[in-house]
Design a protein around this motif. Structure first.
Motif, short mmCIF file in Angstrom:
data_model
loop_
_atom_site.label_atom_id
_atom_site.label_comp_id
_atom_site.label_asym_id
_atom_site.label_seq_id
_atom_site.Cartn_x
_atom_site.Cartn_y
_atom_site.Cartn_z
N THR A 1 49.30 48.79 101.36
CA THR A 1 48.14 49.46 101.92
C THR A 1 47.18 49.93 100.83
N HIS A 2 45.95 50.04 101.21
CA HIS A 2 44.92 50.56 100.31
C HIS A 2 45.27 51.99 99.91
N LEU A 3 45.77 52.79 100.87
CA LEU A 3 46.13 54.18 100.61
C LEU A 3 47.23 54.26 99.55
N ALA A 4 48.22 53.40 99.63
CA ALA A 4 49.31 53.41 98.65
C ALA A 4 48.78 53.16 97.25
N LYS A 5 47.81 52.27 97.12
CA LYS A 5 47.22 51.99 95.80
C LYS A 5 46.43 53.18 95.28
N ILE A 6 45.74 53.88 96.16
CA ILE A 6 45.00 55.08 95.76
C ILE A 6 45.97 56.15 95.25
N VAL A 7 47.03 56.36 96.00
CA VAL A 7 48.04 57.36 95.61
C VAL A 7 48.67 56.97 94.28
N GLN A 8 48.97 55.70 94.10
CA GLN A 8 49.55 55.23 92.85
C GLN A 8 48.60 55.50 91.68
N ASN A 9 47.31 55.28 91.85
CA ASN A 9 46.33 55.55 90.79
C ASN A 9 46.27 57.04 90.45
N ILE A 10 46.38 57.90 91.47
CA ILE A 10 46.40 59.34 91.22
C ILE A 10 47.59 59.69 90.34
N PHE A 11 48.77 59.14 90.68
CA PHE A 11 49.96 59.44 89.89
C PHE A 11 49.83 58.93 88.46
N ARG A 12 49.27 57.76 88.29
CA ARG A 12 49.10 57.21 86.94
C ARG A 12 48.21 58.11 86.09
N LYS A 13 47.14 58.65 86.69
CA LYS A 13 46.27 59.58 85.96
C LYS A 13 47.02 60.87 85.62
N LEU A 14 47.82 61.36 86.56
CA LEU A 14 48.58 62.58 86.31
C LEU A 14 49.60 62.38 85.20
N GLU A 15 50.20 61.20 85.14
CA GLU A 15 51.16 60.91 84.07
C GLU A 15 50.50 61.00 82.70
N ARG A 16 49.25 60.57 82.60
CA ARG A 16 48.54 60.64 81.32
C ARG A 16 48.15 62.08 80.98
N THR A 17 47.80 62.86 81.98
CA THR A 17 47.38 64.25 81.75
C THR A 17 48.58 65.17 81.53
N PHE A 18 49.65 64.93 82.27
CA PHE A 18 50.85 65.76 82.19
C PHE A 18 52.01 64.87 81.74
N PRO A 19 52.35 64.91 80.45
CA PRO A 19 53.37 64.00 79.92
C PRO A 19 54.76 64.23 80.50
N ASN A 20 54.98 65.34 81.17
CA ASN A 20 56.27 65.62 81.76
C ASN A 20 56.41 65.07 83.18
N VAL A 21 55.41 64.34 83.63
CA VAL A 21 55.42 63.76 84.97
C VAL A 21 55.96 62.33 84.92
N SER A 22 56.90 62.04 85.78
CA SER A 22 57.36 60.66 85.91
C SER A 22 57.14 60.22 87.35
N TYR A 23 56.76 58.98 87.50
CA TYR A 23 56.39 58.43 88.81
C TYR A 23 57.26 57.23 89.12
#
Length: 93
Positions: A20-42
């Motif tokens: 789904t398009h929504l799943a890709k949007i959510v995935q992009n949000i997580f990828r950005k968060l991983e770069r901003t918060f190094p303690n985040v794993s997705y």
């Protein structure tokens, strides 16, 4: 100088495998968060995999994607980006 310890935050997205398009949007949000918060794993878990079916049952995920943060259901069927970022900030302190 005291550097605060960052708490680990683990995120699972359970849903249709990038269908789904929504799943890709959510995935992009997580990828950005991983770069901003190094303690985040997705981790993206397909709903049709054994693990995905177990998680869907455990967390009562009826609409995808389901977002699980540190073992607790955060949202299903989408995500409010602002609430997600606030949650990440909260967990990272």
């Amino acid at each position: 100088t005291v550097i605060p310890k960052m708490h680990q935050a683990n995120y699972d997205m359970v849903g249709e495998e990038e269908a789904t398009h929504l799943a890709k949007i959510v995935q992009n949000i997580f990828r950005k968060l991983e770069r901003t918060f190094p303690n985040v794993s997705y981790k993206n878990t397909s709903i049709i995999s054994k693990e995905g079916m177990e998680m869907a049952s455990k967390y009562m995920i009826l609409t995808s994607p389901g977002i699980v943060i540190n073992g607790e259901l955060f949202s299903t069927g989408g995500v409010n980006q602002e609430k997600l970022i606030n949650k990440i900030k909260e967990l990272s302190q």
